[in-house]
Design a protein around this motif. Structure first.
Motif, PDB file in Angstrom:
ATOM      1  N   LEU A  33       3.672 -48.482  -0.992  1.00 28.66           N
ATOM      2  CA  LEU A  33       2.467 -48.005  -1.666  1.00 28.66           C
ATOM      3  C   LEU A  33       1.770 -49.120  -2.435  1.00 28.66           C
ATOM      4  O   LEU A  33       0.540 -49.152  -2.506  1.00 28.66           O
TER       5      LEU A  33
ATOM      6  N   TRP B 157      -0.355 -50.930   0.157  1.00 31.84           N
ATOM      7  CA  TRP B 157      -1.322 -50.295   1.036  1.00 31.84           C
ATOM      8  C   TRP B 157      -2.066 -49.092   0.468  1.00 31.84           C
ATOM      9  O   TRP B 157      -3.016 -48.615   1.096  1.00 31.84           O
ATOM     10  N   THR B 158      -1.681 -48.582  -0.666  1.00 35.70           N
ATOM     11  CA  THR B 158      -2.424 -47.457  -1.221  1.00 35.70           C
ATOM     12  C   THR B 158      -3.820 -47.900  -1.663  1.00 35.70           C
ATOM     13  O   THR B 158      -3.964 -48.856  -2.439  1.00 35.70           O
ATOM     14  N   ASP B 159      -4.829 -47.215  -1.160  1.00 33.67           N
ATOM     15  CA  ASP B 159      -6.232 -47.487  -1.505  1.00 33.67           C
ATOM     16  C   ASP B 159      -6.648 -48.920  -1.179  1.00 33.67           C
ATOM     17  O   ASP B 159      -7.580 -49.455  -1.794  1.00 33.67           O
TER      18      ASP B 159
ATOM     19  N   ALA C  36       2.965 -40.018   3.547  1.00 36.04           N
ATOM     20  CA  ALA C  36       2.927 -39.343   2.251  1.00 36.04           C
ATOM     21  C   ALA C  36       4.343 -38.903   1.929  1.00 36.04           C
ATOM     22  O   ALA C  36       5.049 -38.383   2.793  1.00 36.04           O
TER      23      ALA C  36
ATOM     24  N   LYS D   5      -3.828 -44.607   5.561  1.00 37.26           N
ATOM     25  CA  LYS D   5      -3.650 -43.535   4.583  1.00 37.26           C
ATOM     26  C   LYS D   5      -2.195 -43.526   4.118  1.00 37.26           C
ATOM     27  O   LYS D   5      -1.351 -42.801   4.649  1.00 37.26           O
ATOM     28  N   ILE D   6      -1.930 -44.338   3.124  1.00 39.28           N
ATOM     29  CA  ILE D   6      -0.586 -44.449   2.562  1.00 39.28           C
ATOM     30  C   ILE D   6      -0.625 -43.803   1.192  1.00 39.28           C
ATOM     31  O   ILE D   6      -1.197 -44.356   0.242  1.00 39.28           O
ATOM     32  N   LEU D   7      -0.028 -42.624   1.081  1.00 41.25           N
ATOM     33  CA  LEU D   7      -0.135 -41.808  -0.120  1.00 41.25           C
ATOM     34  C   LEU D   7       1.228 -41.629  -0.775  1.00 41.25           C
ATOM     35  O   LEU D   7       2.271 -41.919  -0.188  1.00 41.25           O
ATOM     36  N   GLY D   8       1.186 -41.117  -1.992  1.00 37.88           N
ATOM     37  CA  GLY D   8       2.410 -40.766  -2.695  1.00 37.88           C
ATOM     38  C   GLY D   8       2.797 -39.329  -2.402  1.00 37.88           C
ATOM     39  O   GLY D   8       2.514 -38.805  -1.323  1.00 37.88           O
TER      40      GLY D   8
END
Length: 647
Positions: A500, A503-505, A488, A511-514
């Motif tokens: 991101l 891999w985001t969602d 994150a 769990k690759i978040l901003g």
């Protein structure tokens, strides 16, 4: 007599021939220069390189444009790819040199995230992650609408005042909303420029001066934006590196530099050099160490050499700390926040460490220059100027001061001097005048001047509490870590958006978040995620370094380093393959496949090694054996031992 007449005729002939050749060379030179130099001022290149000034002014009813070229801006000094502009400012309203204590929200990179108080750095770990670096060529390396600053003092000032307009300062890499030349093309083609905002693009190819419309074109081709929109300058941090040095090549460089030192040969011999050479012989042939209760062998390249070197450092090494330099830049450490590494080292080095310190510089093997790169930026950098030349000149003046006051710098050219700096600008600030020193840098980029085998990669540690730097230390055991990988953070640089995007969602185990939302709860959630994950993703931001590497070790999560050309901390002694995963930036699409392919036993070994190596990355109010302070000092000592040359 006849011989005398013949000699005179020969001399006269040779003299005429010589004058003819000199004249021919001079005419050829003038002709060639007239084709190359701006304005055809070939004669200027023959004049001494002295300070000169050229002033051109033009006025109309609505506005005035004053153009001044000052301080050694001869036409021969203008590169065909540069438009050297110091500043654009209003003659009616302009704030010269803002108070550095007042944060400017328009700053770029860390400028717009840091609190104005350097001690107030309690933001989340994903904020203030990495710094923005600018292209540091002496001339512009690209073609944008932004106006660059001259790095060496040559200045072009363009002053435009209007009845109801105030232009803000434009510096290196800054896009100004109020300065656009929407009618340059019209004026170049014979029309007249209106009083609308002006946008200058430094796209240069030939030479021309256009007085009509009050426009100066230096090294000319000035192209304009007809719609008045500003084009963002492409920063080096926004582009992938042109070359990539893999870790295996870094290891070859380390071996090569150990075998052949590039350090300056001292101008005279010293007893201290002989003591270091004696220590070097002992380090190269250490007793074989099988089991050590304090050290874990898999973590080191050669545990026997490390153990022997560390013991000799404790026994032999003496350091002299220069008293020169004024606060807050010198002798004032910052103990919390993103730049805490340089502050903690300064505090512990200067704080009466009797084992290593000496008051007599003649007894010293190494000389420490105790400045804070963070306080240098905080004190001297003018917000939104994007010009760091004064920071570099400040350190240059300091190095010249100690070189003139003491003889030790001149003996080795600074090779036995060292600095510890964690701000991303430190490589630029210490370039040239401190080039031969040992630099312990957080921004350990091999493409940015970092010298493997001489310089030290300093761990970037994010300290939330100066009173308790070990707060929240530790993590869950491997069996309770349910998340495969976690990240994150802010979208700094070019790499994180790629991460991101892939891999985001896309996978519940990744769990690759901003950016994390602000607040204490968000901080605790960030820490919880790291403690709960098997692998913690550590991508580069604006620069190659990231505090997530040490954070991962702090929370006992295996770090996954994604940063081409980054030299891992203490690279000269630690075996990073034992407790981390290093992945090339191009392999981000295969990130999960790479992590899943690691056998469970291999992961358990790495996680154990992370717990074992943890003590080498911790700060303590009172230094402990093998802690981060001693590891940093040891790497400086170790590199000096293998770089030293004798008279």
């Amino acid at each position: 007599m006849d011989y005398c007449v013949k000699i005179k005729k020969l001399v006269q002939f040779e003299k005429r021939k010589w004058v003819f050749l000199v004249g021919l060379v001079g005419l050829t030179h003038l002709f060639c220069q007239s084709l190359m130099l701006p304005y055809g001022n070939a004669l200027l290149s023959l004049l001494p390189d002295d300070k000169s000034s050229v002033v051109v002014t033009a006025e109309d009813d609505d506005s005035s444009v004053k153009i001044s070229i000052v301080e050694n801006l001869a036409a021969s000094n203008l590169d065909s790819q540069s438009l050297l502009v110091r500043r654009v400012k209003s003659t009616k309203s302009y704030n010269v040199g803002r108070d550095i204590g007042n944060a400017d929200k328009g700053s770029v990179g860390r400028d717009n995230q840091e609190n104005t108080n350097p001690d107030d750095l309690d933001t989340a770990a994903d904020v203030d992650d990495d710094d923005l670096d600018f292209v540091e060529d002496e001339t512009l390396a690209n073609t944008t609408n932004n106006v660059d600053m001259d790095k060496e003092g040559s200045v072009v000032e363009i002053v435009k005042s209007q009845e109801h307009e105030s232009l803000s300062e434009i510096g290196e890499g800054e896009s100004s909303k109020n300065t656009s030349l929407s009618n340059v093309d019209k004026s170049v083609n014979g029309g007249s420029a209106t009083s609308s905002p002006l946008l200058i693009e430094s796209r240069v190819s030939s030479t021309s001066v256009v007085e009509e419309g009050h426009i100066l074109m230096v090294n000319n081709k000035v192209s304009a934006s007809t719609n008045g929109s500003s084009v963002k300058k492409k920063m080096r941090c926004d582009m992938p590196p042109k070359t990539v040095t893999p870790v295996i090549e870094m290891e070859r460089i380390l071996v090569r530099n150990r075998a052949r030192s590039r350090a300056m040969r001292p101008r005279w011999s010293s007893e201290r050099d002989q003591e270091i050479l004696t220590a070097k012989l002992k380090i190269e042939s250490p007793p074989i160490l099988n089991n050590d209760p304090e050290l874990y062998a898999p973590l080191f390249r050669n545990i026997s050499m490390f153990k022997r070197s560390y013991e000799l450092m404790e026994r032999v090494l003496k350091v002299y700390v220069y008293k020169e330099g004024e606060k807050p830049i010198f002798h004032q450490p910052i103990l919390k926040g993103l730049y805490a590494s340089e502050g903690w080292f300064m505090k512990l080095m200067e704080g009466g460490n009797k084992r290593f310190l000496v008051k007599d510089p003649r007894k010293a093997h190494l000389f420490y220059m105790p400045f804070s790169s963070r306080m240098l930026e905080y004190t001297l950098y003018v917000r939104n100027s994007h010009n760091r030349t004064n920071l570099r000149h400040y350190l240059k003046d300091y190095s010249e001061k100690i070189a003139s006051k003491y003889r030790f710098w001149n003996r080795t050219g600074g090779a036995d001097h060292f600095l510890v700096a964690c701000h991303d600008w430190a490589p630029y600030e210490t370039r040239h005048h401190m080039e031969h020193c040992i630099k312990a840098l957080c921004n350990a980029d091999v493409t940015g001047g970092f010298k493997i085998g001489r310089d030290v990669s300093l761990p970037e540690t994010y300290i939330r509490s100066a009173r308790n730097p070990l707060r929240d230390l530790g993590g869950k055991p491997p069996s309770q870590r349910s998340t495969l990988a976690f990240f994150a953070g802010n979208m700094h640089g070019y790499l994180r958006p790629i991460l991101l995007n892939h891999w985001t969602d896309k996978d519940p185990h990744m769990k690759i978040l901003g950016p994390m939302p602000p607040g204490v709860a968000s901080k605790m959630n960030y820490i919880h995620q790291m403690k709960n994950s098997k692998y913690c993703i550590c991508p580069k931001g604006y620069e190659v370094n990231s505090p997530r590497i040490v954070e991962s070790i702090f929370y006992e999560c295996v770090p996954v380093i994604i940063s081409d050309n980054f030299v891992p901390p203490f690279f000269e002694v630690l075996n990073w393959d034992a407790f981390s995963v290093i992945i090339a930036e191009k392999d981000i699409p295969n990130l999960k496949a790479i992590l899943v392919s690691i056998p469970e036993k291999k992961y358990l070994d790495m996680q154990l090694n992370v717990r074992k190596v943890q003590k080498h990355f911790l700060w303590h109010a009172k230094p402990l054996k093998y802690d981060l302070f001693h590891m940093t000092l040891h790497s400086i000592w170790y590199n000096r031992v293998f770089q030293i040359k004798t008279r």
